[in-house]
Scaffold this motif. Structure first.
Motif, PDB file in Angstrom:
ATOM      1  N   THR A  80       0.826  -1.307  -0.107  1.00 48.17           N
ATOM      2  CA  THR A  80      -0.025   0.122  -0.154  1.00 48.17           C
ATOM      3  C   THR A  80       0.846   1.198  -0.025  1.00 48.17           C
ATOM      4  OG1 THR A  80      -0.034   0.053   2.282  1.00 48.17           O
ATOM      5  CG2 THR A  80      -1.819  -1.171   1.344  1.00 48.17           C
ATOM      6  N   LEU A  81       0.266   2.390  -0.305  1.00 47.61           N
ATOM      7  CA  LEU A  81       0.912   3.612  -0.027  1.00 47.61           C
ATOM      8  C   LEU A  81       1.127   3.890   1.169  1.00 47.61           C
ATOM      9  CD1 LEU A  81      -0.967   5.748  -2.852  1.00 47.61           C
ATOM     10  CD2 LEU A  81       1.370   4.599  -2.916  1.00 47.61           C
ATOM     11  N   SER A  82       2.201   4.556   1.677  1.00 48.42           N
ATOM     12  CA  SER A  82       2.531   5.039   3.129  1.00 48.42           C
ATOM     13  C   SER A  82       2.324   6.424   3.011  1.00 48.42           C
ATOM     14  CB  SER A  82       4.265   4.590   3.275  1.00 48.42           C
ATOM     15  OG  SER A  82       4.357   4.986   4.664  1.00 48.42           O
ATOM     16  N   ARG A  83       1.479   6.721   3.893  1.00 45.04           N
ATOM     17  CA  ARG A  83       1.257   8.448   4.223  1.00 45.04           C
ATOM     18  C   ARG A  83       2.040   8.962   5.242  1.00 45.04           C
ATOM     19  NH1 ARG A  83      -1.420   9.158  -0.232  1.00 45.04           N
ATOM     20  NH2 ARG A  83      -3.275   7.907  -0.295  1.00 45.04           N
ATOM     21  N   GLU A  84       2.685   8.196   6.027  1.00 39.02           N
ATOM     22  CA  GLU A  84       3.380   8.876   7.158  1.00 39.02           C
ATOM     23  C   GLU A  84       5.012   9.282   6.804  1.00 39.02           C
ATOM     24  OE1 GLU A  84       4.607   4.657   9.298  1.00 39.02           O
ATOM     25  OE2 GLU A  84       2.654   5.561   9.563  1.00 39.02           O
ATOM     26  N   ASP A  85       5.458   8.562   5.939  1.00 41.09           N
ATOM     27  CA  ASP A  85       6.794   8.950   5.365  1.00 41.09           C
ATOM     28  C   ASP A  85       6.935   9.282   3.928  1.00 41.09           C
ATOM     29  OD1 ASP A  85       9.414   9.243   5.741  1.00 41.09           O
ATOM     30  OD2 ASP A  85      10.231   7.279   5.432  1.00 41.09           O
ATOM     31  N   ALA A  86       6.045   9.874   3.254  1.00 44.57           N
ATOM     32  CA  ALA A  86       5.752  10.207   1.685  1.00 44.57           C
ATOM     33  C   ALA A  86       6.408  11.428   1.647  1.00 44.57           C
ATOM     34  CB  ALA A  86       4.078  10.047   1.460  1.00 44.57           C
ATOM     35  N   LYS A  87       7.100  11.335   0.546  1.00 47.20           N
ATOM     36  CA  LYS A  87       7.674  12.580  -0.276  1.00 47.20           C
ATOM     37  C   LYS A  87       6.712  13.151  -1.202  1.00 47.20           C
ATOM     38  CE  LYS A  87      11.262  12.820   2.127  1.00 47.20           C
ATOM     39  NZ  LYS A  87      11.830  13.861   3.411  1.00 47.20           N
ATOM     40  N   ILE A  88       6.399  12.249  -2.105  1.00 49.16           N
ATOM     41  CA  ILE A  88       5.562  12.576  -3.022  1.00 49.16           C
ATOM     42  C   ILE A  88       4.040  11.985  -2.918  1.00 49.16           C
ATOM     43  CG2 ILE A  88       5.031  12.632  -5.908  1.00 49.16           C
ATOM     44  CD1 ILE A  88       7.808  12.897  -6.075  1.00 49.16           C
ATOM     45  N   TRP A  89       4.002  10.686  -3.197  1.00 54.28           N
ATOM     46  CA  TRP A  89       2.808   9.857  -3.146  1.00 54.28           C
ATOM     47  C   TRP A  89       2.921   8.829  -2.150  1.00 54.28           C
ATOM     48  CZ3 TRP A  89       2.581  10.722  -8.905  1.00 54.28           C
ATOM     49  CH2 TRP A  89       1.860  11.535  -9.380  1.00 54.28           C
TER      50      TRP A  89
END
Length: 58
Positions: free
Chosen positions: A5-14
């Protein structure tokens, strides 16, 4: 193994690289460096893959 899944806590762009790092238990810096090197060597083809993953992953 957990779901990719996408990670929202260590995201730089998405959050694609951080999601891959979390999924594969690798440091996020390593994944980002590999992505950058792969993009340069692959003449930008990984950018398209990154965008596609950002749209597909939840």
């Amino acid at each position: 193994m957990s779901k990719l899944t996408l990670s929202r806590e260590d995201a730089k762009i998405w959050g694609v690289c951080s999601g891959i790092a979390k999924w594969s238990n690798i440091d996020v810096s390593v994944v980002r460096i590999l992505f950058a090197v792969g993009t340069i060597i692959g003449v930008g083809s990984l950018i398209l893959i990154y965008i596609l993953l950002a749209m597909i992953l939840d």
